[in-house]
Design a protein around this motif. Sequence first.
Motif, PDB file in Angstrom:
ATOM      1  N   GLY A 239      -8.092 -12.744  -9.992  1.00  0.00           N
ATOM      2  CA  GLY A 239      -7.446 -11.703  -9.206  1.00  0.00           C
ATOM      3  C   GLY A 239      -6.124 -11.250  -9.786  1.00  0.00           C
ATOM      4  O   GLY A 239      -5.798 -10.052  -9.785  1.00  0.00           O
ATOM      5  N   VAL A 240      -5.334 -12.199 -10.290  1.00  0.00           N
ATOM      6  CA  VAL A 240      -4.033 -11.852 -10.875  1.00  0.00           C
ATOM      7  C   VAL A 240      -4.214 -11.031 -12.140  1.00  0.00           C
ATOM      8  O   VAL A 240      -3.541 -10.009 -12.351  1.00  0.00           O
ATOM      9  N   VAL A 241      -5.125 -11.442 -12.994  1.00  0.00           N
ATOM     10  CA  VAL A 241      -5.350 -10.725 -14.251  1.00  0.00           C
ATOM     11  C   VAL A 241      -5.924  -9.338 -13.986  1.00  0.00           C
ATOM     12  O   VAL A 241      -5.608  -8.376 -14.693  1.00  0.00           O
ATOM     13  N   LYS A 242      -6.728  -9.210 -12.955  1.00  0.00           N
ATOM     14  CA  LYS A 242      -7.302  -7.903 -12.614  1.00  0.00           C
ATOM     15  C   LYS A 242      -6.221  -6.862 -12.346  1.00  0.00           C
ATOM     16  O   LYS A 242      -6.303  -5.723 -12.805  1.00  0.00           O
ATOM     17  N   ASN A 243      -5.182  -7.236 -11.599  1.00  0.00           N
ATOM     18  CA  ASN A 243      -4.096  -6.308 -11.328  1.00  0.00           C
ATOM     19  C   ASN A 243      -3.380  -5.890 -12.611  1.00  0.00           C
ATOM     20  O   ASN A 243      -3.039  -4.721 -12.799  1.00  0.00           O
ATOM     21  N   GLY A 244      -3.139  -6.862 -13.488  1.00  0.00           N
ATOM     22  CA  GLY A 244      -2.481  -6.533 -14.745  1.00  0.00           C
ATOM     23  C   GLY A 244      -3.313  -5.630 -15.621  1.00  0.00           C
ATOM     24  O   GLY A 244      -2.775  -4.734 -16.286  1.00  0.00           O
ATOM     25  N   ILE A 245      -4.617  -5.850 -15.651  1.00  0.00           N
ATOM     26  CA  ILE A 245      -5.480  -4.997 -16.474  1.00  0.00           C
ATOM     27  C   ILE A 245      -5.490  -3.573 -15.939  1.00  0.00           C
ATOM     28  O   ILE A 245      -5.434  -2.598 -16.712  1.00  0.00           O
ATOM     29  N   LEU A 246      -5.532  -3.419 -14.628  1.00  0.00           N
ATOM     30  CA  LEU A 246      -5.486  -2.069 -14.053  1.00  0.00           C
ATOM     31  C   LEU A 246      -4.211  -1.336 -14.459  1.00  0.00           C
ATOM     32  O   LEU A 246      -4.245  -0.133 -14.782  1.00  0.00           O
ATOM     33  N   LEU A 247      -3.085  -2.037 -14.444  1.00  0.00           N
ATOM     34  CA  LEU A 247      -1.813  -1.392 -14.770  1.00  0.00           C
ATOM     35  C   LEU A 247      -1.697  -1.090 -16.256  1.00  0.00           C
ATOM     36  O   LEU A 247      -1.378   0.039 -16.658  1.00  0.00           O
ATOM     37  N   PHE A 248      -1.983  -2.058 -17.099  1.00  0.00           N
ATOM     38  CA  PHE A 248      -1.716  -1.895 -18.521  1.00  0.00           C
ATOM     39  C   PHE A 248      -2.814  -1.133 -19.242  1.00  0.00           C
ATOM     40  O   PHE A 248      -2.607  -0.691 -20.372  1.00  0.00           O
ATOM     41  N   ASP A 249      -3.962  -0.994 -18.631  1.00  0.00           N
ATOM     42  CA  ASP A 249      -4.938  -0.075 -19.210  1.00  0.00           C
ATOM     43  C   ASP A 249      -4.407   1.355 -19.172  1.00  0.00           C
ATOM     44  O   ASP A 249      -4.573   2.119 -20.129  1.00  0.00           O
ATOM     45  N   GLU A 267       4.629   6.233 -15.201  1.00  0.00           N
ATOM     46  CA  GLU A 267       3.384   6.976 -15.008  1.00  0.00           C
ATOM     47  C   GLU A 267       2.235   6.046 -14.648  1.00  0.00           C
ATOM     48  O   GLU A 267       1.413   6.356 -13.782  1.00  0.00           O
ATOM     49  N   ALA A 268       2.167   4.879 -15.307  1.00  0.00           N
ATOM     50  CA  ALA A 268       1.095   3.921 -14.998  1.00  0.00           C
ATOM     51  C   ALA A 268       1.240   3.378 -13.581  1.00  0.00           C
ATOM     52  O   ALA A 268       0.256   3.230 -12.851  1.00  0.00           O
ATOM     53  N   GLY A 269       2.479   3.083 -13.164  1.00  0.00           N
ATOM     54  CA  GLY A 269       2.678   2.592 -11.807  1.00  0.00           C
ATOM     55  C   GLY A 269       2.326   3.633 -10.764  1.00  0.00           C
ATOM     56  O   GLY A 269       1.733   3.315  -9.715  1.00  0.00           O
ATOM     57  N   ARG A 270       2.705   4.900 -11.034  1.00  0.00           N
ATOM     58  CA  ARG A 270       2.377   5.965 -10.091  1.00  0.00           C
ATOM     59  C   ARG A 270       0.864   6.160  -9.989  1.00  0.00           C
ATOM     60  O   ARG A 270       0.331   6.448  -8.905  1.00  0.00           O
ATOM     61  N   THR A 271       0.156   6.006 -11.087  1.00  0.00           N
ATOM     62  CA  THR A 271      -1.284   6.248 -11.093  1.00  0.00           C
ATOM     63  C   THR A 271      -2.079   5.079 -10.521  1.00  0.00           C
ATOM     64  O   THR A 271      -3.038   5.284  -9.761  1.00  0.00           O
ATOM     65  N   MET A 273      -0.855   2.183  -8.776  1.00  0.00           N
ATOM     66  CA  MET A 273      -0.357   1.372  -7.667  1.00  0.00           C
ATOM     67  C   MET A 273      -1.304   1.405  -6.481  1.00  0.00           C
ATOM     68  O   MET A 273      -1.549   0.378  -5.836  1.00  0.00           O
ATOM     69  N   ARG A 274      -1.873   2.555  -6.197  1.00  0.00           N
ATOM     70  CA  ARG A 274      -2.795   2.673  -5.064  1.00  0.00           C
ATOM     71  C   ARG A 274      -4.015   1.765  -5.279  1.00  0.00           C
ATOM     72  O   ARG A 274      -4.443   1.054  -4.370  1.00  0.00           O
ATOM     73  N   ALA A 275      -4.572   1.808  -6.489  1.00  0.00           N
ATOM     74  CA  ALA A 275      -5.751   0.985  -6.775  1.00  0.00           C
ATOM     75  C   ALA A 275      -5.415  -0.506  -6.695  1.00  0.00           C
ATOM     76  O   ALA A 275      -6.190  -1.311  -6.158  1.00  0.00           O
ATOM     77  N   THR A 280      -6.157  -5.491  -3.820  1.00  0.00           N
ATOM     78  CA  THR A 280      -5.538  -6.729  -3.334  1.00  0.00           C
ATOM     79  C   THR A 280      -5.745  -6.888  -1.832  1.00  0.00           C
ATOM     80  O   THR A 280      -6.049  -7.988  -1.340  1.00  0.00           O
ATOM     81  N   LEU A 281      -5.572  -5.807  -1.085  1.00  0.00           N
ATOM     82  CA  LEU A 281      -5.761  -5.882   0.366  1.00  0.00           C
ATOM     83  C   LEU A 281      -7.191  -6.249   0.726  1.00  0.00           C
ATOM     84  O   LEU A 281      -7.432  -7.038   1.647  1.00  0.00           O
ATOM     85  N   THR A 282      -8.161  -5.681   0.038  1.00  0.00           N
ATOM     86  CA  THR A 282      -9.551  -6.025   0.335  1.00  0.00           C
ATOM     87  C   THR A 282      -9.838  -7.496   0.037  1.00  0.00           C
ATOM     88  O   THR A 282     -10.568  -8.167   0.782  1.00  0.00           O
ATOM     89  N   SER A 283      -9.242  -8.009  -1.049  1.00  0.00           N
ATOM     90  CA  SER A 283      -9.436  -9.431  -1.362  1.00  0.00           C
ATOM     91  C   SER A 283      -8.781 -10.318  -0.307  1.00  0.00           C
ATOM     92  O   SER A 283      -9.343 -11.338   0.101  1.00  0.00           O
TER      93      SER A 283
END
Length: 358
Positions: A239-249, A267-271, A273-275, A280-283
């Motif tokens: 779960g932790v790595v998933k968040n990082g991959i979403l951001l740094f991709d 720009e990456a955070g703005r794009t 952050m919602r995802a 995270t909330l669903t998990s």
Amino acid sequence: ARQVDQRISRVPGVVDDFDGIVYSNPNTLVRLRPYAGSRVGFTTESFASAAQAGLNGRVVTTVPNLPVEIPVRIRYDVPWNQRASVLDAMPIVAPNGSTYTLGSLADVIQAGPSTELNEENLRPLIRVTANVSGRDLGSTIADIKGALATLQLPPGYDITYGGRYALQQQSFQEFGMAIGTAILLVFVTMVFEFRNFRIPLVIISSVPLSLFGVTIALRLSHIPLNVSSFMGLILLVGGVVKNGILLFDEVDKHRRHGLSVEAQMIEAGRTRMRAIVMTTLTSLLGVVPLAIGVGAGSEMQKPLAVATIGGLMFSTLFTLLLMPVFYASSRTLYRFDLLEERPVSSDGAALIREAGHS
């Protein structure tokens, strides 16, 4: 053993303590006199058989009584609970056909109770046992070790902790190896995906930081660190790595367009952050019923859910706040790129084309 038992019995949470000393029933030794026995034809084996027949009798036949057969035993008319004086007068038939008293052929010695001797790996041991009630196992063992720290043991003696504590420590070691293997596999996968070491290192750095969230969540819920919570740590790695991959991709895409580090992260955070927040909330919401403890067997799964919730909450904050700082710092301090695509301006491309035509 008694001193150990006395000390651990004072530790809060220790119940049903036992010093491990087990006494057997009093024994009666019948020792054949060599000269007297050989004179009437007895050997040690034949004398033991004759004495046993005199005490317990001997099965001579059986009576059919379907579905089982009833044994018929013949024995002397002596009480079952014999005293030493009674045994001395017990008749016994010798191989020469004569009848003698047991006391005339052997010495009957009344021995006291003896203790059981246990060995493990050819070493004698005494098992001092106890149960734990009202406290977690780890803190109770820590207090027991403190209580036994000043105990002076004889030379050659040592104290080894086993039972549930030994199994728990073995499980912790195995789960630690599993967590390390999971982090390594995830790191290698990200290296091939991002084609550098910098971004995978920044993402992996959030895994140990998320342990703060796990510790705080377990502390607030008064749940000890156990095997179930360790399973939550393994699930937390993904779960932790998933968040990082979403951001740094997304960061990697902006980097290829030549944006500055600050612009890339904004720009990456703005794009993304919602995802990140939604996943995270669903998990978190998926494991809330386990954390509440609804249903049978929920106590076994509650530590897993609490550890996952605490780790995901903190890792999300680290992903959005600290990972950009780590990434920007790594850009200025060192380089770990294996293959990094660099943006090429239009003027540079035109010069390359002209050089090719010439």
